[in-house]
Design a protein around this motif. Sequence first.
Motif, short mmCIF file in Angstrom:
data_model
loop_
_atom_site.label_atom_id
_atom_site.label_comp_id
_atom_site.label_asym_id
_atom_site.label_seq_id
_atom_site.Cartn_x
_atom_site.Cartn_y
_atom_site.Cartn_z
N LYS A 227 0.84 -1.20 0.00
CA LYS A 227 0.00 0.00 0.00
C LYS A 227 0.87 1.25 0.00
N ASP A 228 0.38 2.28 -0.63
CA ASP A 228 1.08 3.56 -0.71
C ASP A 228 0.41 4.53 0.26
N TYR A 229 0.99 4.65 1.46
CA TYR A 229 0.42 5.50 2.50
C TYR A 229 0.89 6.94 2.33
N ILE A 230 0.07 7.87 2.81
CA ILE A 230 0.52 9.26 2.85
C ILE A 230 1.61 9.40 3.91
N SER A 231 2.45 10.40 3.76
CA SER A 231 3.64 10.51 4.62
C SER A 231 3.30 10.72 6.09
N LEU A 232 2.19 11.39 6.37
CA LEU A 232 1.83 11.70 7.76
C LEU A 232 0.83 10.71 8.35
N TYR A 233 0.61 9.60 7.67
CA TYR A 233 -0.43 8.66 8.12
C TYR A 233 -0.17 8.14 9.52
N ARG A 234 1.02 7.62 9.76
CA ARG A 234 1.32 7.04 11.06
C ARG A 234 1.49 8.12 12.13
N SER A 235 1.96 9.30 11.74
CA SER A 235 2.05 10.39 12.71
C SER A 235 0.67 10.80 13.20
N LEU A 236 -0.29 10.90 12.27
CA LEU A 236 -1.65 11.23 12.66
C LEU A 236 -2.25 10.14 13.54
N ALA A 237 -1.91 8.88 13.25
CA ALA A 237 -2.37 7.78 14.10
C ALA A 237 -1.80 7.91 15.51
N GLY A 238 -0.53 8.34 15.62
CA GLY A 238 0.07 8.54 16.93
C GLY A 238 -0.61 9.65 17.72
N ILE A 239 -0.96 10.75 17.04
CA ILE A 239 -1.67 11.84 17.72
C ILE A 239 -3.06 11.38 18.17
N TRP A 240 -3.72 10.61 17.31
CA TRP A 240 -5.03 10.06 17.69
C TRP A 240 -4.91 9.21 18.95
N ILE A 241 -3.87 8.41 19.06
CA ILE A 241 -3.67 7.56 20.23
C ILE A 241 -3.58 8.39 21.51
N ILE A 242 -2.80 9.48 21.46
CA ILE A 242 -2.58 10.30 22.65
C ILE A 242 -3.90 10.89 23.17
N PHE A 243 -4.67 11.53 22.29
CA PHE A 243 -5.91 12.17 22.73
C PHE A 243 -6.98 11.15 23.08
N ALA A 244 -7.00 10.03 22.37
CA ALA A 244 -7.99 8.99 22.68
C ALA A 244 -7.70 8.36 24.03
N LEU A 245 -6.42 8.21 24.38
CA LEU A 245 -6.06 7.66 25.69
C LEU A 245 -6.54 8.57 26.81
N ALA A 246 -6.41 9.88 26.62
CA ALA A 246 -6.88 10.82 27.65
C ALA A 246 -8.38 10.69 27.83
N TRP A 247 -9.12 10.62 26.73
CA TRP A 247 -10.59 10.47 26.82
C TRP A 247 -10.97 9.15 27.47
N LEU A 248 -10.29 8.06 27.06
CA LEU A 248 -10.62 6.74 27.61
C LEU A 248 -10.28 6.66 29.09
N ALA A 249 -9.16 7.28 29.50
CA ALA A 249 -8.79 7.28 30.92
C ALA A 249 -9.85 7.99 31.75
N LEU A 250 -10.38 9.09 31.23
CA LEU A 250 -11.42 9.82 31.95
C LEU A 250 -12.70 8.99 32.04
N ILE A 251 -13.05 8.29 30.96
CA ILE A 251 -14.25 7.46 30.95
C ILE A 251 -14.10 6.30 31.95
N LEU A 252 -12.92 5.66 31.94
CA LEU A 252 -12.70 4.55 32.87
C LEU A 252 -12.72 5.03 34.32
N ASN A 253 -12.17 6.23 34.55
CA ASN A 253 -12.19 6.79 35.90
C ASN A 253 -13.62 7.07 36.35
N MET A 254 -14.43 7.61 35.45
CA MET A 254 -15.83 7.85 35.78
C MET A 254 -16.58 6.54 36.01
N GLY A 255 -16.25 5.51 35.22
CA GLY A 255 -16.88 4.21 35.41
C GLY A 255 -16.52 3.59 36.74
#
Length: 290
Positions: A227-255
């Motif tokens: 596959k021919d990925y765009i150059s920032l594909y994995r970098s954007l995935a890394g940024i998604w991981i960081i912000f999603a972890l913060a949201w999930l940690a807050l949800i788990l804490n509330m749970g």
Amino acid sequence: MARFQYVRFKVSWTAILTLAHFTYLLVGATIFQILEREAESNNRNHFQLEKLHFLANYTCLDGPALEKFVQVILDAWEKGVNPSGNSTNPSNWDFSSSFFFAGTVVTTIGYGNLSPSTVSGQVFCVFYALCGIPLNLAFLKQLGKCLTIHLGRLERGMVSVVPHKQTVEALAVSLFFITGSLLFLVIPPLLFSYVEGWSFGEGFYFTFITLSTIGFGDYVVGTDPGKDYISLYRSLAGIWIIFALAWLALILNMGARTMEYAIGLTHPGFKKQKEEENVSSSTIEDTSNM
């Protein structure tokens, strides 16, 4: 007339959690063994049959030579080199992939499909993780506080519309959960499925395994040499991981808080015991800091 005396046992909240935790592990281990052991045996037998067929078709190659070639393939895979394709495959250590790897280090996901192969890279990875993991935890904690502040503002804004405070809290939490689920758990699997050629189930599986920091490494974005990925594909995935972890940690804490509150309502003794344990731990910390 016989007299019965009821004895009230004082059960430690820590002991209950410990028992529940290890019971959960035992149940999980049993179920995983039942589900996966037969499939593993079938895959192993299939691989052995493929090797025998290969030797039968290529009589000039003997068994030891084939085993040596298989070992070469395994060594290449362990070093992050995809055995399929050729030398023109995209690099695993371009900037985008390196940024993605750095994110998996500080978030302790560690897919296992890629790791430093040089001594200097391994030494740097150790010190990078020692400094990066606490920094990432502090960042996620601060990001969680910001999300909590925005959640509080949302609740205050809804109070003017709906006067009932408990109803407002339930609506705000529900809205926060639904919005975050769409942004971090529903839309990303759709995008990954489209880009990687996975099914939605495989994309959601990768998403959950990643955000729970389990990181098996069986599904990783941006690793298909065809596959021919765009150059920032994995970098954007890394940024998604960081912000999603913060949201999930807050949800788990509330749970977790919701579960403790529910148990406290049904078993008042557990709530009192937990408060006593918190007071004891705070006293020990104050004494050690003196």
